[in-house]
Design an enzyme around this catalytic site. Structure first.
Site, PDB file in Angstrom:
ATOM      1  N   TRP A  35       0.803  -1.218   0.000  1.00 38.71           N
ATOM      2  CA  TRP A  35       0.000   0.000   0.000  1.00 38.71           C
ATOM      3  C   TRP A  35       0.834   1.266   0.000  1.00 38.71           C
ATOM      4  O   TRP A  35       0.356   2.332  -0.383  1.00 38.71           O
ATOM      5  CB  TRP A  35      -0.923   0.008   1.231  1.00 38.71           C
ATOM      6  CG  TRP A  35      -0.163   0.057   2.539  1.00 38.71           C
ATOM      7  CD1 TRP A  35       0.421  -1.000   3.183  1.00 38.71           C
ATOM      8  CD2 TRP A  35       0.083   1.204   3.338  1.00 38.71           C
ATOM      9  NE1 TRP A  35       1.024  -0.578   4.338  1.00 38.71           N
ATOM     10  CE2 TRP A  35       0.826   0.774   4.462  1.00 38.71           C
ATOM     11  CE3 TRP A  35      -0.260   2.544   3.223  1.00 38.71           C
ATOM     12  CZ2 TRP A  35       1.239   1.644   5.465  1.00 38.71           C
ATOM     13  CZ3 TRP A  35       0.147   3.419   4.224  1.00 38.71           C
ATOM     14  CH2 TRP A  35       0.893   2.962   5.329  1.00 38.71           C
ATOM     15  N   ASP A  36       2.102   1.160   0.394  1.00 40.21           N
ATOM     16  CA  ASP A  36       2.922   2.365   0.447  1.00 40.21           C
ATOM     17  C   ASP A  36       3.202   2.938  -0.947  1.00 40.21           C
ATOM     18  O   ASP A  36       3.590   4.096  -1.073  1.00 40.21           O
ATOM     19  CB  ASP A  36       4.233   2.122   1.205  1.00 40.21           C
ATOM     20  CG  ASP A  36       4.883   0.796   0.887  1.00 40.21           C
ATOM     21  OD1 ASP A  36       4.382  -0.238   1.343  1.00 40.21           O
ATOM     22  OD2 ASP A  36       5.897   0.815   0.184  1.00 40.21           O
ATOM     23  N   GLU A  89       1.411  -2.079  12.292  1.00 42.86           N
ATOM     24  CA  GLU A  89       1.357  -3.544  12.334  1.00 42.86           C
ATOM     25  C   GLU A  89       1.650  -4.116  13.717  1.00 42.86           C
ATOM     26  O   GLU A  89       1.732  -5.337  13.882  1.00 42.86           O
ATOM     27  CB  GLU A  89       2.320  -4.115  11.288  1.00 42.86           C
ATOM     28  CG  GLU A  89       1.898  -3.782   9.865  1.00 42.86           C
ATOM     29  CD  GLU A  89       3.069  -3.690   8.910  1.00 42.86           C
ATOM     30  OE1 GLU A  89       4.133  -4.259   9.215  1.00 42.86           O
ATOM     31  OE2 GLU A  89       2.914  -3.032   7.857  1.00 42.86           O
ATOM     32  N   LYS A  91       4.379   0.642  15.802  1.00 43.46           N
ATOM     33  CA  LYS A  91       5.482   0.362  14.890  1.00 43.46           C
ATOM     34  C   LYS A  91       5.754   1.547  13.974  1.00 43.46           C
ATOM     35  O   LYS A  91       6.897   1.941  13.762  1.00 43.46           O
ATOM     36  CB  LYS A  91       5.167  -0.879  14.055  1.00 43.46           C
ATOM     37  CG  LYS A  91       6.257  -1.238  13.045  1.00 43.46           C
ATOM     38  CD  LYS A  91       5.874  -2.446  12.205  1.00 43.46           C
ATOM     39  CE  LYS A  91       6.972  -2.807  11.211  1.00 43.46           C
ATOM     40  NZ  LYS A  91       6.600  -3.920  10.326  1.00 43.46           N
ATOM     41  N   GLN A  92       4.681   2.089  13.404  1.00 45.43           N
ATOM     42  CA  GLN A  92       4.818   3.168  12.444  1.00 45.43           C
ATOM     43  C   GLN A  92       3.625   4.094  12.564  1.00 45.43           C
ATOM     44  O   GLN A  92       2.571   3.708  13.056  1.00 45.43           O
ATOM     45  CB  GLN A  92       4.901   2.619  11.025  1.00 45.43           C
ATOM     46  CG  GLN A  92       3.658   1.866  10.587  1.00 45.43           C
ATOM     47  CD  GLN A  92       3.943   0.835   9.524  1.00 45.43           C
ATOM     48  OE1 GLN A  92       4.688  -0.112   9.745  1.00 45.43           O
ATOM     49  NE2 GLN A  92       3.359   1.009   8.362  1.00 45.43           N
TER      50      GLN A  92
END
Length: 784
Positions: free
Chosen positions: A362-363, A489, A593-594
């Site tokens: 998706w990035d 995630e 995580k992000q």
């Protein structure tokens, strides 16, 4: 954290002046050349020594079984892994019977330079063989940005102080031996040894060709090479071929001052449907076109293409030479990743390495396509056409999951889901909204209504259908989307992930709006007024979790009530956490995580006011460990908007220097293309304050103290807009196109192409707020 740089800091080149075999794989990624269709890692011309051999064709992969300890309904059956195709880079050299090998003899000098304006990798070497013969070697390599199938090398040998006999072996090599795949890091690639089965080998005069086919995926790969040889006569040549090798051998005796020069042109092609003769003819035809241009012609085409690109895409940074070099390096590799992909995916590593098995995520839509939208929009249209071409597979996946519409894959090469980890591979539905957002952004920036009718509308409709069937209205009428995984995630299978819900809301509204604009086409897709109204109802009732006591938005329902991760007892050597702690423990704690909610504040900024952004950022910053390269650029954008300009600068440096400084210690597997795109986002959307709402461009620029000037150019709605920012002012100049009204810190500004000089406005000072802290051991990795 300050890292020791491997490359000289120069504005338009990346130069390696010392040879370090210990970081060979990382430099091979940095020096990779690609055009989105063909990718050559920066391996040495001689083939050895190497870190990771790599020659790639976008879309060429092999299937492998996905083993499950316990099978489940809907689990993907096969994985996909990018393969190392036939290597056409190899030019082996023998000097008086001694192989030219950097591990032996004496290296007097060795330099490699990636020229970002010319699009070539240049190499010079001064070497003394174990027997005492000294030669200078120069090579120039390119992967053509104008002739999609073509890569080429110019290789030159010259004796220094005595007469030498040289033998040059130009090869096509298939099924090269790869390093074994014993790395436990899930971000590394699965090594597939000898994936190509031979179908044809050919060698005649200076022409070579090999054709192979993958065993399981059934992809036919053809690679051919032609050569032009000049130098002191006599020159003797001989060609030969076998199943996995085609070789042209060139022999000459040279005195000091005499040179042997070989121009090698390599053509590549692949197909699942075309016949063996057709593929052979295809690569031969590509060679004929390249030979018509000639080596000098290929160089000229490359330089002209990049001159046009940099004229519309360059980002200028005064006050920080490292960031200046890094953002140009980033833009160059983002361009390489997508410019000639042409209805193929843009993988997470581009074509620079085999990390993540060559998968696209998706990035691509969220990060990579954003700078391309404003600099190379045709590449964006092609990338979204690839998604459209895979729509039937996505609809089948949705049906398997009991849903309407389309469920696009979390990771893939050909469009089918190939993740065996279902909390991500199945539950990360936000990819649908990421694709929809890329469609909306592209159409808004280009006004390409034909694309919207032919491609965008159906993508918006089928993604909206998924959200309407995945979510539900509760007894209060609120719309919820439960059991999903957002960008973070470390928080899987949650209810009402704020990013997912906000992006789904935008997706539903965009689909309803597009249906109104294109009623006839929508009717052919089976959309009626009732369905469209249902999308608007779901969007207006979308639940966005919010903690009234803390006055912050929740990343997902109940997230702020979870136990906080014990950061104080987590050592610096225990990051990334996914390699040291079970997911079970990560999933039920407040640890990120992000960027997730922070990313939502960038992608859906109209849903948050300035105070909400500041409070949310302050809450989530101490929880975000950035075990993903996707995080720093988002945090840079929001830190800048919240007025934390020094922190935003540090995150910008982390995103920009991710690969040049190998900050994650895994650049050996390929570059982080999304993080490189994020360098542009951090500068243009962060410090430039760019936001697009419909066709309205808005800017709220502020610079960190390290920058004295930031300038960039945007292509929007057939216009070319240049923005130049200093500490005190922002200047807007319309280079070409019809007059345009933009907004500067909320105030309308009209710019015209023929109105004299730029429109200049003052830059207000930011609101001062305490800068939030990061988790222990996790300050920005680019901080200096």
């Amino acid at each position: 954290m300050i890292t020791q740089r491997s490359y000289a800091v120069e504005p338009w080149t990346v130069r390696e002046t010392e040879l370090s075999l210990g970081v060979l794989a990382q430099s091979e990624s940095v020096f990779a050349l690609s055009n989105g269709h063909v990718g050559w890692r920066g391996n040495f011309d001689e083939g050895e020594p190497h870190g990771l051999p790599g020659s790639y064709l976008n879309g060429v992969f092999e299937l492998h079984p996905l083993p499950y300890a316990e099978a489940g309904y809907g689990y993907p059956e096969s994985g996909q892994t990018v393969i190392n195709i036939t290597n056409g880079k190899v030019l082996r050299l023998l000097v008086d019977d001694e192989p030219f090998d950097l591990r032996h003899g004496r290296l007097v000098a060795h330099e490699r330079t990636l020229d970002l304006r010319r699009g070539v990798l240049e190499r010079s070497c001064d070497w003394v063989s174990p027997a005492g013969s000294r030669v200078r070697i120069r090579s120039t390599r390119l992967v053509s940005l104008t002739q999609r199938a073509i890569a080429a090398v110019s290789y030159e040998v010259e004796p220094v102080d005595a007469r030498v006999r040289v033998v040059l072996q130009s090869e096509l090599v298939a099924n090269e031996q790869l390093p074994d795949g014993t790395d436990s890091d899930p971000r590394a690639a699965r090594a597939l040894q000898s994936p190509l089965e031979p179908e044809q080998n050919f060698a005649s005069d200076n022409r070579l060709r090999l054709v192979h086919r993958t065993r399981r995926s059934g992809i036919r790969v053809a690679v051919a090479a032609d050569h032009v040889i000049t130098g002191h006569q006599p020159i003797v040549t001989d060609s030969e071929s076998e199943d996995d090798l085609a070789r042209l051998t060139v022999t000459s005796v040279l005195a000091p001052g005499q040179r042997l020069v070989v121009h090698k042109v390599v053509a590549h092609g692949w197909s699942r449907t075309r016949s063996l003769p057709a593929m052979s003819d295809q690569v031969d035809a590509a060679l004929a076109a390249a030979r018509h241009s000639g080596w000098e012609g290929l160089l000229k085409e490359q330089e002209e293409f990049l001159a046009d690109f940099w004229g519309r895409a360059d980002v200028e940074v005064d006050g920080d030479e490292e960031i200046q070099q890094a953002v140009r390096f980033a833009l160059f590799h983002v361009l390489q990743a997508g410019v000639r992909a042409e209805e193929r995916a843009i993988p997470a590593k581009g074509l620079t390495g085999s990390g993540y098995d060559g998968h696209a995520f998706w990035d691509t839509e969220t990060f990579v396509l954003t700078p391309l939208t404003y600099t190379s929009p045709k590449a964006v249209a092609e990338a979204l056409r690839w998604r459209h071409n895979t729509l039937e597979v996505a609809k089948e996946r949705a049906a398997t999951l009991g849903l309407r519409g389309a469920a696009f894959p979390w990771r893939t090469i050909d469009g089918s889901e190939c993740s065996g980890y279902w909390p991500a591979g199945t539950a990360a539905f936000h990819v649908n909204a990421d694709i929809a957002a890329a469609v909306v952004r592209y159409v808004a920036a280009t006004g390409d209504s034909r694309f919207e009718q032919e491609v965008g509308l159906e993508l918006l409709v089928e993604t909206a259908r998924l959200w309407r069937s995945l979510g539900h209205h509760d007894h209060h009428g609120n719309f919820h989307i439960d059991g999903v995984t957002g960008p973070d995630e470390y928080s899987a299978v949650v209810d009402d992930n704020a990013y997912t819900n906000l992006m789904a809301r935008a997706n539903l509204l965009a689909a309803a709006d597009a249906v109104e604009r294109h009623a006839d086409q929508a009717a052919r897709l089976g959309v009626n007024d009732e369905e469209s109204a249902g999308w608007r109802d779901a969007a207006s009732a979308m639940h966005i979790p919010y903690n009234e006591e803390l006055r912050v938005h929740e990343q997902s329902a109940g997230f702020t009530g979870h136990q906080r991760w014990n950061f104080e007892k987590t050592g610096a050597d225990q990051y990334p956490l996914l390699l040291h702690f079970p997911y079970f423990d990560l999933y039920r704690k407040q640890v990120i995580k992000q960027a997730d909610l922070v990313l939502a504040m960038y992608t859906c900024d109209d849903m948050f006011d300035e105070e909400q952004i500041a409070r949310n950022f302050a809450y989530y910053e101490p929880l975000t460990v950035r075990d993903s390269s996707l995080s720093a650029c988002c945090q840079a954008v929001i830190a800048a908007r919240a007025g934390h300009l020094r922190l935003a600068y540090d995150y910008t440096a982390e995103a920009a220097l991710m690969d040049l400084d190998d900050l994650e210690h895994n650049a050996r597997d390929g570059l982080h293309i999304a993080s490189l795109a994020g360098a542009w986002l951090a500068l243009v959307a962060g410090f430039g304050g760019l936001r697009q709402r419909g066709e309205q461009l808005e800017f709220s620029p502020r610079l960190p103290e390290k920058f004295s000037r930031l300038a960039f150019t945007l292509q929007v709605l057939g216009r070319c807009l240049r923005v130049e920012i200093t500490q005190e002012t922002a200047a807007y100049r319309l280079v070409s196109g019809r007059p345009l009204t933009i907004r500067h810190h909320g105030t309308p500004v009209r710019v015209t192409a023929n109105g004299g000089g730029p429109v200049v406005r003052p830059v207000p000072s930011p609101v001062h707020r305490p800068t939030p802290e990061q988790p222990p051991h996790r300050p920005p990795n680019g901080g200096r």
